[in-house]
Write a protein that holds these residues in place. Structure first.
Motif, PDB file in Angstrom:
ATOM      1  N   LEU A  24       0.979  -1.129  -0.003  1.00  0.00           N
ATOM      2  CA  LEU A  24      -0.040  -0.152   0.004  1.00  0.00           C
ATOM      3  C   LEU A  24       0.990   1.223  -0.003  1.00  0.00           C
ATOM      4  CD1 LEU A  24      -2.229  -1.150   2.853  1.00  0.00           C
ATOM      5  CD2 LEU A  24      -2.747  -1.415   0.317  1.00  0.00           C
ATOM      6  N   LEU A  25       0.411   2.367  -0.767  1.00  0.00           N
ATOM      7  CA  LEU A  25       0.934   3.590  -0.599  1.00  0.00           C
ATOM      8  C   LEU A  25       0.049   4.652   0.288  1.00  0.00           C
ATOM      9  CD1 LEU A  25       1.430   3.871  -4.666  1.00  0.00           C
ATOM     10  CD2 LEU A  25       3.265   3.196  -2.687  1.00  0.00           C
ATOM     11  N   LEU A  26       0.650   5.133   1.390  1.00  0.00           N
ATOM     12  CA  LEU A  26      -0.022   5.973   2.254  1.00  0.00           C
ATOM     13  C   LEU A  26       0.364   7.166   2.437  1.00  0.00           C
ATOM     14  CD1 LEU A  26       0.233   3.174   5.313  1.00  0.00           C
ATOM     15  CD2 LEU A  26      -1.665   3.524   3.551  1.00  0.00           C
ATOM     16  N   GLY A  27      -0.552   8.061   2.780  1.00  0.00           N
ATOM     17  CA  GLY A  27       0.218   9.679   2.774  1.00  0.00           C
ATOM     18  C   GLY A  27      -0.985  10.386   3.137  1.00  0.00           C
ATOM     19  N   ARG A  31       0.356  13.340  -1.161  1.00  0.00           N
ATOM     20  CA  ARG A  31       1.661  13.085  -1.252  1.00  0.00           C
ATOM     21  C   ARG A  31       1.963  11.746  -0.421  1.00  0.00           C
ATOM     22  NH1 ARG A  31       6.519  16.477   2.087  1.00  0.00           N
ATOM     23  NH2 ARG A  31       8.133  14.970   1.432  1.00  0.00           N
ATOM     24  N   ILE A  32       2.650  10.956  -1.215  1.00  0.00           N
ATOM     25  CA  ILE A  32       3.108   9.497  -0.504  1.00  0.00           C
ATOM     26  C   ILE A  32       4.142   9.691   0.731  1.00  0.00           C
ATOM     27  CG2 ILE A  32       3.751   7.086  -0.919  1.00  0.00           C
ATOM     28  CD1 ILE A  32       3.028   7.621  -3.796  1.00  0.00           C
ATOM     29  N   GLU A  33       3.728   9.319   1.888  1.00  0.00           N
ATOM     30  CA  GLU A  33       4.646   9.410   3.018  1.00  0.00           C
ATOM     31  C   GLU A  33       5.111   8.073   3.526  1.00  0.00           C
ATOM     32  OE1 GLU A  33       1.913  11.261   5.769  1.00  0.00           O
ATOM     33  OE2 GLU A  33       2.184  13.288   4.909  1.00  0.00           O
ATOM     34  N   GLN A  34       4.869   7.044   3.021  1.00  0.00           N
ATOM     35  CA  GLN A  34       5.220   5.601   3.659  1.00  0.00           C
ATOM     36  C   GLN A  34       4.452   4.426   2.664  1.00  0.00           C
ATOM     37  OE1 GLN A  34       3.313   4.103   7.432  1.00  0.00           O
ATOM     38  NE2 GLN A  34       2.971   6.344   7.748  1.00  0.00           N
ATOM     39  N   ILE A  35       5.118   3.467   2.669  1.00  0.00           N
ATOM     40  CA  ILE A  35       4.683   2.270   2.153  1.00  0.00           C
ATOM     41  C   ILE A  35       4.209   1.096   3.575  1.00  0.00           C
ATOM     42  CG2 ILE A  35       5.959   2.623  -0.110  1.00  0.00           C
ATOM     43  CD1 ILE A  35       7.646   0.141   0.777  1.00  0.00           C
ATOM     44  N   ARG A  36       3.366   0.401   2.978  1.00  0.00           N
ATOM     45  CA  ARG A  36       3.147  -0.782   3.944  1.00  0.00           C
ATOM     46  C   ARG A  36       3.225  -1.910   3.251  1.00  0.00           C
ATOM     47  NH1 ARG A  36      -1.456   0.350   7.591  1.00  0.00           N
ATOM     48  NH2 ARG A  36       0.074   1.867   8.259  1.00  0.00           N
ATOM     49  N   PRO A  37       4.097  -2.894   3.092  1.00  0.00           N
ATOM     50  CA  PRO A  37       4.220  -3.872   2.479  1.00  0.00           C
ATOM     51  C   PRO A  37       2.964  -4.787   2.741  1.00  0.00           C
ATOM     52  CG  PRO A  37       6.453  -3.423   3.119  1.00  0.00           C
ATOM     53  CD  PRO A  37       5.475  -2.428   3.920  1.00  0.00           C
ATOM     54  N   ALA A  38       2.728  -5.791   2.218  1.00  0.00           N
ATOM     55  CA  ALA A  38       1.344  -6.440   2.358  1.00  0.00           C
ATOM     56  C   ALA A  38       2.038  -7.850   1.691  1.00  0.00           C
ATOM     57  CB  ALA A  38       0.188  -6.024   1.689  1.00  0.00           C
ATOM     58  N   ALA A  39       1.343  -9.050   2.285  1.00  0.00           N
ATOM     59  CA  ALA A  39       1.626 -10.241   1.873  1.00  0.00           C
ATOM     60  C   ALA A  39       0.597 -10.448   0.538  1.00  0.00           C
ATOM     61  CB  ALA A  39       1.008 -11.377   2.859  1.00  0.00           C
ATOM     62  N   VAL A  70      -5.091   5.654   2.367  1.00  0.00           N
ATOM     63  CA  VAL A  70      -4.668   4.813   1.412  1.00  0.00           C
ATOM     64  C   VAL A  70      -4.744   5.481  -0.042  1.00  0.00           C
ATOM     65  CG1 VAL A  70      -5.013   2.499   0.247  1.00  0.00           C
ATOM     66  CG2 VAL A  70      -5.330   2.821   2.646  1.00  0.00           C
ATOM     67  N   LEU A  71      -3.287   5.731  -0.610  1.00  0.00           N
ATOM     68  CA  LEU A  71      -3.430   6.644  -1.720  1.00  0.00           C
ATOM     69  C   LEU A  71      -3.582   5.882  -2.939  1.00  0.00           C
ATOM     70  CD1 LEU A  71      -1.125   9.441  -0.792  1.00  0.00           C
ATOM     71  CD2 LEU A  71      -3.564   9.613  -0.623  1.00  0.00           C
ATOM     72  N   GLY A  72      -2.826   4.611  -2.731  1.00  0.00           N
ATOM     73  CA  GLY A  72      -2.670   3.615  -4.018  1.00  0.00           C
ATOM     74  C   GLY A  72      -2.021   2.273  -3.474  1.00  0.00           C
ATOM     75  N   TYR A  73      -1.606   1.830  -4.335  1.00  0.00           N
ATOM     76  CA  TYR A  73      -0.923   0.361  -4.030  1.00  0.00           C
ATOM     77  C   TYR A  73       0.472   0.154  -5.181  1.00  0.00           C
ATOM     78  CZ  TYR A  73      -5.901   0.356  -3.564  1.00  0.00           C
ATOM     79  OH  TYR A  73      -7.102   0.603  -3.194  1.00  0.00           O
ATOM     80  N   TYR A  74       1.294  -0.768  -4.569  1.00  0.00           N
ATOM     81  CA  TYR A  74       2.327  -0.933  -5.455  1.00  0.00           C
ATOM     82  C   TYR A  74       2.566  -2.677  -5.500  1.00  0.00           C
ATOM     83  CZ  TYR A  74       5.145  -2.253  -1.467  1.00  0.00           C
ATOM     84  OH  TYR A  74       5.808  -2.920  -0.293  1.00  0.00           O
ATOM     85  N   HIS A  75       3.040  -2.791  -6.706  1.00  0.00           N
ATOM     86  CA  HIS A  75       3.443  -4.086  -7.168  1.00  0.00           C
ATOM     87  C   HIS A  75       4.411  -4.477  -8.025  1.00  0.00           C
ATOM     88  CE1 HIS A  75       0.669  -3.661 -10.645  1.00  0.00           C
ATOM     89  NE2 HIS A  75       1.322  -4.863 -10.992  1.00  0.00           N
ATOM     90  N   ALA A 100       2.198   2.270  -8.109  1.00  0.00           N
ATOM     91  CA  ALA A 100       3.480   2.046  -8.696  1.00  0.00           C
ATOM     92  C   ALA A 100       3.901   0.628  -9.028  1.00  0.00           C
ATOM     93  CB  ALA A 100       4.320   2.406  -7.240  1.00  0.00           C
ATOM     94  N   ILE A 101       4.412   0.518 -10.146  1.00  0.00           N
ATOM     95  CA  ILE A 101       4.956  -0.839 -10.527  1.00  0.00           C
ATOM     96  C   ILE A 101       6.380  -0.969 -10.752  1.00  0.00           C
ATOM     97  CG2 ILE A 101       4.554  -2.496 -12.545  1.00  0.00           C
ATOM     98  CD1 ILE A 101       1.919  -0.806 -12.942  1.00  0.00           C
ATOM     99  N   VAL A 102       6.958  -1.935 -10.344  1.00  0.00           N
ATOM    100  CA  VAL A 102       8.227  -2.093 -10.347  1.00  0.00           C
ATOM    101  C   VAL A 102       8.724  -3.088 -11.261  1.00  0.00           C
ATOM    102  CG1 VAL A 102      10.447  -3.079  -9.153  1.00  0.00           C
ATOM    103  CG2 VAL A 102       8.526  -1.892  -7.932  1.00  0.00           C
TER     104      VAL A 102
END
Length: 127
Positions: A24-27, A31-39, A70-75, A100-102
């Motif tokens: 998760l993209l949090l802020g 403005r994204i301030e932190q990420i929260r990795p998830a399973a 929760v501003l968005g997601y990453y994977h 955000a995509i890696v």
């Protein structure tokens, strides 16, 4: 958004390889301030992702209690380009969230709009 955020996302992708990572993209205020990795709870984690529903519930509950939104997601895409895949496009909600995509050792940023994904301009800041 800070350089540290992007580095954390890249690190999570490296640690999860050869599976897709997600989180998760949090802020606040866009403005994204932190990420929260998830399973990644998808039954095929090497080629798909599904954020653990409990992580989503917990993040939304924390936001209601005054925490970051929760501003968005990453994977990650372990073997393909860092751009929305056909699966990403099919699963997108068109709700304006940030994705955000890696892939290939870099992160790209997208807005999930009604008509599909649009590249998102951004600036990285220290701290």
């Amino acid at each position: 958004m800070g350089i540290e955020i992007e580095q954390k996302i890249l690190g999570h992708a490296r640690d999860a390889h050869p599976h897709e990572c997600c989180g998760l993209l949090l802020g606040r205020g866009g403005r994204i301030e932190q990420i929260r990795p998830a399973a990644n709870v998808h039954r095929e984690p090497a080629t798909h992702f599904e954020i653990d529903p409990q992580a989503l519930l917990d993040a939304h509950r924390a936001a209601r209690d005054g925490g970051p939104q929760v501003l968005g997601y990453y994977h990650s895409h372990p073997t393909t380009l860092p751009e929305p895949s056909a699966t990403d496009r099919a699963r997108a909600a068109g709700d304006g969230s940030i994705w955000a995509i890696v892939g290939e050792g870099r992160v790209t940023w997208w807005r999930d709009e009604k008509d599909g994904f649009a590249p998102l301009p951004y600036a990285l800041r220290d701290g």
